[in-house]
Structure formats: structure tokens, C-alpha cells
Write an enzyme that holds these catalytic residues in place. Structure first.
Site, PDB file in Angstrom:
ATOM      1  N   GLN A  85      60.348  28.241  37.114  1.00 33.54           N
ATOM      2  CA  GLN A  85      60.546  29.587  36.577  1.00 33.54           C
ATOM      3  C   GLN A  85      59.302  30.036  35.801  1.00 33.54           C
ATOM      4  OE1 GLN A  85      62.815  31.965  36.903  1.00 33.54           O
ATOM      5  NE2 GLN A  85      64.008  30.780  38.377  1.00 33.54           N
ATOM      6  N   SER A  86      58.172  29.999  36.476  1.00 34.54           N
ATOM      7  CA  SER A  86      56.895  30.323  35.833  1.00 34.54           C
ATOM      8  C   SER A  86      56.687  31.828  35.691  1.00 34.54           C
ATOM      9  CB  SER A  86      55.751  29.728  36.660  1.00 34.54           C
ATOM     10  OG  SER A  86      54.501  30.221  36.232  1.00 34.54           O
TER      11      SER A  86
END
Length: 364
Positions: A102-103
Site C-alpha cells: 500500500q505504497s
């Protein structure tokens, strides 16, 4: 912009004339580096008076870098203004970067590449081991794909830099000209974005007669904090800078930040010296690991959503916020009047953690 009608009375301006003069010098120094406009800058600086009343400490403010505009905003946009300009100048047609599943950085990089008409390849490291469909396909990952980036997964602990180099070599063999952006955009080029932010928030506060005593933010790949350390040192600011770690232990985090700040100052060529004691990181709020929820983060996000109408992310800014709130309660900021929290964005990641906040069902 700052809501000046809510600022407390001050006998003197927040920043001395020397600091403001040095801000102008810093702006000139930054102007020699290539930069492409991607963000909505300057971002707002707003009071959080309901939170301040709830906690009973100094007056709290938020620097809204969640409002930078690129693909729902976030701190990486400032870094990408310099990184993407360098990529364009180098003749690249393809961007490669990496991050956790979940960058926020990956999302904003994919958006920047789309805006500039460049191909984008994102490598996502599985740092949590989660197979929850929401976590691996929703939130930032959905937006990565929506922006047209190719997304591929790597196992936790993989040498992500080596993985990017290998991909770049493959792309070169197929006629592409790739440009590698490190995780978080954290190198001396990317850190320039937060050197500039140090100048921006200082001038913004001074224009409103606001004295900032402390600036607090989440710190991970180190580029945001290193840029702020370098920028504040360059303008000889006395703002107390505190990073709240989201991944590494304290000694490692501070070492990474100091190393990058030194390299950033050298890259700028301004002769600014970065003392080790300018780097402060409190890493007590990481919990079981990067990207893994903590009770403090959950409570902090709910509190801000319900007192200030603000959304933070569960991986990065949420843990930073937990640190801010806990340190206010423990008296860390006693004697200070105005403390600013740098909101690094990332609320898109909330959609990767829908079960974390126990918000099931509707009321009739």
C-alpha cells in the site's frame, strides 16, 4: 493558507529577519535544479483547535501535504517534482520504483508518470504477508493500476534495489530508457522537495505572525525528514523537528536520516553543515511492524476524523499522528505554544484496511 484570524497574539514575529533572508537564499539555491510542477503549492497550514482542546497541550496545527493534488495528494509529490524533472532531463521514457503493497509513493509516482506521458513499472514488496483481497488489490494498488502502471509483487525481504536494476536491464534490452526512483523517492534529489518545504512553511508562518515551536511528522524511508533537517539548517531555524518512526528502530532511523541529510546538503553545494543532534526520531509507535495496525494508530485516526474531519493513513501518517498525540499527553511539548504536524497524506490506503476500524453496518 493560514487562517490568520485564529492565530494567538504574539509580541514578536515568529522568525527573525535573518531566517527570512536565508529563506530567499535557499529559494535561489533550489532554483538551479530542474523541477517540474506537479503539486498544488504552497499547501495549507491550518489550526486543529478541537484536537488542541481535547489534548490540553500546545496549540496544534496541520501542514496539509495531503493536499498536494497529485492522485489524492501526499508528501511524495514534492519529491517527484525534482525526481521526474531529472528523469526527463536524462532522456528517460520509463519510470521504475518500488515500495510496500500500500505504497503512497508508488501511487503518486504512477500518477506523475501518467501526467508526463511516461511508462511506469512498480515493484511492490510484501512486507505484511497479508492475502486480504482489499489489501492487495484495493486502495493505493487500485490507483497504481488506474494510472496505467504495471504492478508486480516481490516477497518480503527481497533486495528491491537489485530487483529494480534487473528490470531496468530487461527494459533497456527492449529499447526503453528507464529511470529508477528509489523507494519513497528518498535520495538527495527527492529530498530537495522537503528542503523547499522547510522554506515554505517558515515563510508561511512568518507572514501570519505565527511562531512554530515544533514540527512533527512520520518518518520512514528518510527523505522527508532529511530534506526538512537540511532545509531548516540552511535557514538557521530554531524549529524543533521530530520524526515519528514507522518502520526502523531509532538508531537505524536516525542514522539513515542523518546520512541522507548530509548527502543532500553536499548535493546542493551550499556548505550547510548537518549536526547529528538535529536528527530526532521516536520509534516507539511502529508496533508489530511496517504496515501492521496498532491500537494507538486506530484511536488516533478515529479521533482526527471525528474532531477535525481529517483522514490519515494506517501505515504512515496514522502512526505519526499516534506519536504526536501520545507525546503531547506525556508532556514532551510542555513550554511550547505552537506545534505543527506535517500531514503526509495517504488516505487512499484506508481502503486497503476496511476491517481494521470496526465500522461495520448502518444505523436506521
Amino acid at each position: 493558507m493560514v487562517e490568520t484570524n485564529q492565530i494567538v497574539d504574539r509580541d514578536t514575529m515568529a522568525q527573525p529577519e535573518l531566517t527570512l533572508s536565508l529563506c530567499k537564499d535557499l529559494s535561489v539555491a533550489l532554483a538551479k535544479f530542474p523541477r517540474v510542477a506537479l503539486g498544488h503549492l504552497p499547501t495549507p497550514l491550518e489550526p486543529m483547535d478541537r484536537l488542541s482542546e481535547e489534548l490540553g497541550g500546545p496549540r496544534l496545527w496541520v501542514k496539509r501535504d495531503d493536499c498536494t493534488g497529485l492522485s489524492s495528494g501526499g508528501n511524495k509529490t514534492r519529491k517527484l517534482e525534482f525526481l521526474m524533472a531529472d528523469a526527463v532531463q536524462s532522456g528517460a521514457d520509463t519510470i521504475i520504483t518500488q515500495g510496500a503493497t500500500q505504497s503512497n509513493h508508488a501511487r503518486q509516482t504512477a500518477a506523475a508518470a501518467a501526467k508526463l506521458g511516461m511508462e511506469c513499472h512498480i515493484l511492490l514488496e510484501d512486507r505484511t504477508g497479508s492475502n486480504d483481497p482489499n489489501y492487495i488489490m484495493n486502495g493505493n494498488v487500485l490507483l497504481d493500476r488506474l494510472h496505467g502502471a504495471s504492478v508486480s509483487k516481490r516477497p518480503g525481504g527481497a533486495d528491491m534495489n537489485a530487483e529494480m536494476v534487473a528490470l531496468a536491464e530487461d527494459l533497456q534490452q527492449n529499447g526503453k530508457t528507464p529511470y529508477i526512483i528509489p523507494g519513497g523517492g528518498s535520495n538527495p534529489i527527492g529530498a530537495l522537495g522537503y528542503v523547499n518545504c522547510a522554506r515554505e512553511v517558515t515563510e508561511q508562518a512568518a507572514a501570519a505572525g505565527l511562531k512554530i515551536d515544533a514540527l512533527v511528522h512520520a518518518t520512514g524511508s528518510s527523505g522527508t525528514q532529511a530534506g526538512l533537517v537540511t532545509g531548516l539548517a540552511a535557514i538557521q531555524s530554531d524549529i524543533h523537528l521530530l520524526g515519528i518512526g514507522v518502520r526502523a528502530p531509532k538508531d537505524k532511523q536516525e542514522g539513515m536520516v542523518h546520512d541522507l541529510a548530509v548527502r543532500t546538503a553536499e548535493y546542493m553545494g551550499t556548505g550547510v553543515q548537518i549536526d547529528r543532534d538535529l536528527v530526532r526520531a521516536n520509534c516507539d509507535y511502529v508496533g508489530p511492524g511496517y504496515g501492521l495496525p496498532t491500537e494507538g494508530m486506530i484511536a488516533a485516526l478515529k479521533l482526527l476524523a471525528r474532531t477535525e474531519g481529517l483522514l490519515f493513513d494506517p501505515v504512515y501518517s496514522g502512526k505519526g499522528l499516534d506519536g504526536l498525540i501520545d507525546q503531547v499527553r506525556k508532556g514532551y511539548f510542555d513550554g511550547m505554544e505552537n506545534v505543527v504536524f506535517l500531514h503526509t497524506g495517504g488516505s487512499a490506503a484506508l481502503f486497503g484496511y476496511p476491517d481494521t476500524f470496526d465500522l461495520h453496518g448502518y444505523t436506521s
